[in-house]
Design a protein around this motif. Sequence first.
Motif, short mmCIF file in Angstrom:
data_model
loop_
_atom_site.label_atom_id
_atom_site.label_comp_id
_atom_site.label_asym_id
_atom_site.label_seq_id
_atom_site.Cartn_x
_atom_site.Cartn_y
_atom_site.Cartn_z
N MET A 1 0.82 -1.21 0.00
CA MET A 1 0.00 0.00 0.00
C MET A 1 0.86 1.26 0.00
O MET A 1 0.48 2.28 -0.59
N ALA A 2 2.03 1.20 0.63
CA ALA A 2 2.94 2.35 0.60
C ALA A 2 3.39 2.63 -0.84
O ALA A 2 3.48 3.78 -1.27
N ILE A 3 3.67 1.56 -1.59
CA ILE A 3 4.06 1.72 -3.00
C ILE A 3 2.87 2.16 -3.83
O ILE A 3 3.01 2.98 -4.76
N HIS A 4 1.70 1.66 -3.50
CA HIS A 4 0.49 2.06 -4.22
C HIS A 4 0.26 3.56 -4.10
O HIS A 4 -0.15 4.23 -5.06
N GLU A 5 0.56 4.11 -2.93
CA GLU A 5 0.38 5.55 -2.71
C GLU A 5 1.50 6.37 -3.33
O GLU A 5 1.30 7.53 -3.71
N ASN A 6 2.69 5.77 -3.45
CA ASN A 6 3.83 6.48 -4.05
C ASN A 6 4.67 5.47 -4.82
O ASN A 6 5.51 4.77 -4.24
N ARG A 7 4.45 5.39 -6.12
CA ARG A 7 5.08 4.36 -6.95
C ARG A 7 6.60 4.39 -6.88
O ARG A 7 7.26 3.36 -7.00
N GLU A 8 7.19 5.56 -6.68
CA GLU A 8 8.64 5.67 -6.64
C GLU A 8 9.25 4.87 -5.49
O GLU A 8 10.43 4.51 -5.53
N ARG A 9 8.47 4.60 -4.47
CA ARG A 9 9.01 3.84 -3.33
C ARG A 9 9.34 2.40 -3.70
O ARG A 9 10.03 1.71 -2.96
N SER A 10 8.85 1.94 -4.85
CA SER A 10 9.19 0.57 -5.28
C SER A 10 10.68 0.41 -5.52
O SER A 10 11.22 -0.70 -5.44
N ARG A 11 11.37 1.51 -5.79
CA ARG A 11 12.82 1.43 -6.01
C ARG A 11 13.57 1.18 -4.70
O ARG A 11 14.68 0.67 -4.72
N ASP A 12 12.98 1.56 -3.59
CA ASP A 12 13.63 1.35 -2.30
C ASP A 12 13.09 0.13 -1.56
O ASP A 12 13.81 -0.47 -0.75
N LEU A 13 11.85 -0.23 -1.82
CA LEU A 13 11.21 -1.28 -1.03
C LEU A 13 11.11 -2.62 -1.76
O LEU A 13 10.51 -3.56 -1.24
N THR A 14 11.70 -2.71 -2.96
CA THR A 14 11.73 -3.97 -3.71
C THR A 14 13.11 -4.14 -4.33
O THR A 14 14.00 -3.29 -4.15
N ILE A 15 13.27 -5.19 -5.09
CA ILE A 15 14.56 -5.45 -5.74
C ILE A 15 14.86 -4.51 -6.90
O ILE A 15 15.96 -4.53 -7.45
N ARG A 16 13.91 -3.67 -7.28
CA ARG A 16 14.09 -2.83 -8.47
C ARG A 16 15.35 -1.98 -8.41
O ARG A 16 16.01 -1.76 -9.43
N LYS A 17 15.69 -1.48 -7.23
CA LYS A 17 16.81 -0.55 -7.10
C LYS A 17 18.11 -1.11 -7.66
O LYS A 17 18.94 -0.37 -8.18
N ASN A 18 18.27 -2.42 -7.58
CA ASN A 18 19.55 -3.01 -7.95
C ASN A 18 19.39 -4.17 -8.92
O ASN A 18 20.19 -5.09 -8.94
N THR A 19 18.34 -4.12 -9.74
CA THR A 19 18.06 -5.25 -10.63
C THR A 19 17.90 -4.79 -12.07
O THR A 19 17.21 -3.80 -12.35
N VAL A 20 18.54 -5.52 -12.97
CA VAL A 20 18.52 -5.19 -14.40
C VAL A 20 18.02 -6.39 -15.18
O VAL A 20 18.39 -7.54 -14.88
N ALA A 21 17.20 -6.14 -16.18
CA ALA A 21 16.79 -7.18 -17.12
C ALA A 21 17.73 -7.15 -18.33
O ALA A 21 17.98 -6.09 -18.89
N ILE A 22 18.26 -8.30 -18.68
CA ILE A 22 19.08 -8.41 -19.89
C ILE A 22 18.19 -9.01 -20.97
O ILE A 22 17.91 -10.21 -20.97
N VAL A 23 17.72 -8.17 -21.86
CA VAL A 23 16.71 -8.57 -22.85
C VAL A 23 17.36 -8.82 -24.20
O VAL A 23 18.12 -7.98 -24.71
#
Length: 213
Positions: free
Chosen positions: A122-144
């Motif tokens: 719900m914290a991410i739902h209210e502020n999508r940018e928090r997904s970079r700090d509260l999930t693996i997104r901050k340090n994860t890359v897709a090699i496509v």
Amino acid sequence: MATPTAAFSLHLRVRLENTPGSLGRLAVAIGDAGGNITQLEGFDVRGEYLDEDIVVNCISEAHQEKVKAAISGLDGVEITTCRDRTFEMHEGGKIEVLARMPIRDADDLSMAYTPGVARVCMAIHENRERSRDLTIRKNTVAIVSDGTAVLGLGDIGPHAAMPVMEGKALLFKNFAGVDAFPVCIDTTDTEEIIATVERLAPTFGGVNLEDIA
């Protein structure tokens, strides 16, 4: 003549007669065939025989066969197992997902998963940018990749491209500390590739487009 390398190395288990000079004859045969012995592991003496693990660098797959034939041509020598070390390294893939947080008890589980995880969602739902700090997104890359321009191999398709993309993920982790995951997609249509990357965006902090013609 090309230099033998680990890229074409063999891990051989060899059984020899337990007599003076048998190991020397084996080494000479490998050297005469152009192989380079890089490792000799401990002897396992079994009465009149001894078993020896040997790693031999070769030049090509054809050269591997030449080295094996040279060994097999010796009297009193038998290859009991032979493994290609490059293929051995790739068995089961070269990367895995590891948990950063231990689950030691019910309290840990209640924070990592339900019900506590709902608060983070719900914290991410209210502020999508928090997904970079509260999930693996901050340090994860897709090699496509679609596998159409892989190294010097060219268009080999997405399935065959996976080992290379796994290797690139290893480089990201070992040299930059970045978690990367290969995503090989079964399309060469530019618009479909773009659409796929757009749909993957919520999961990854970055996207590396790799080996796409």
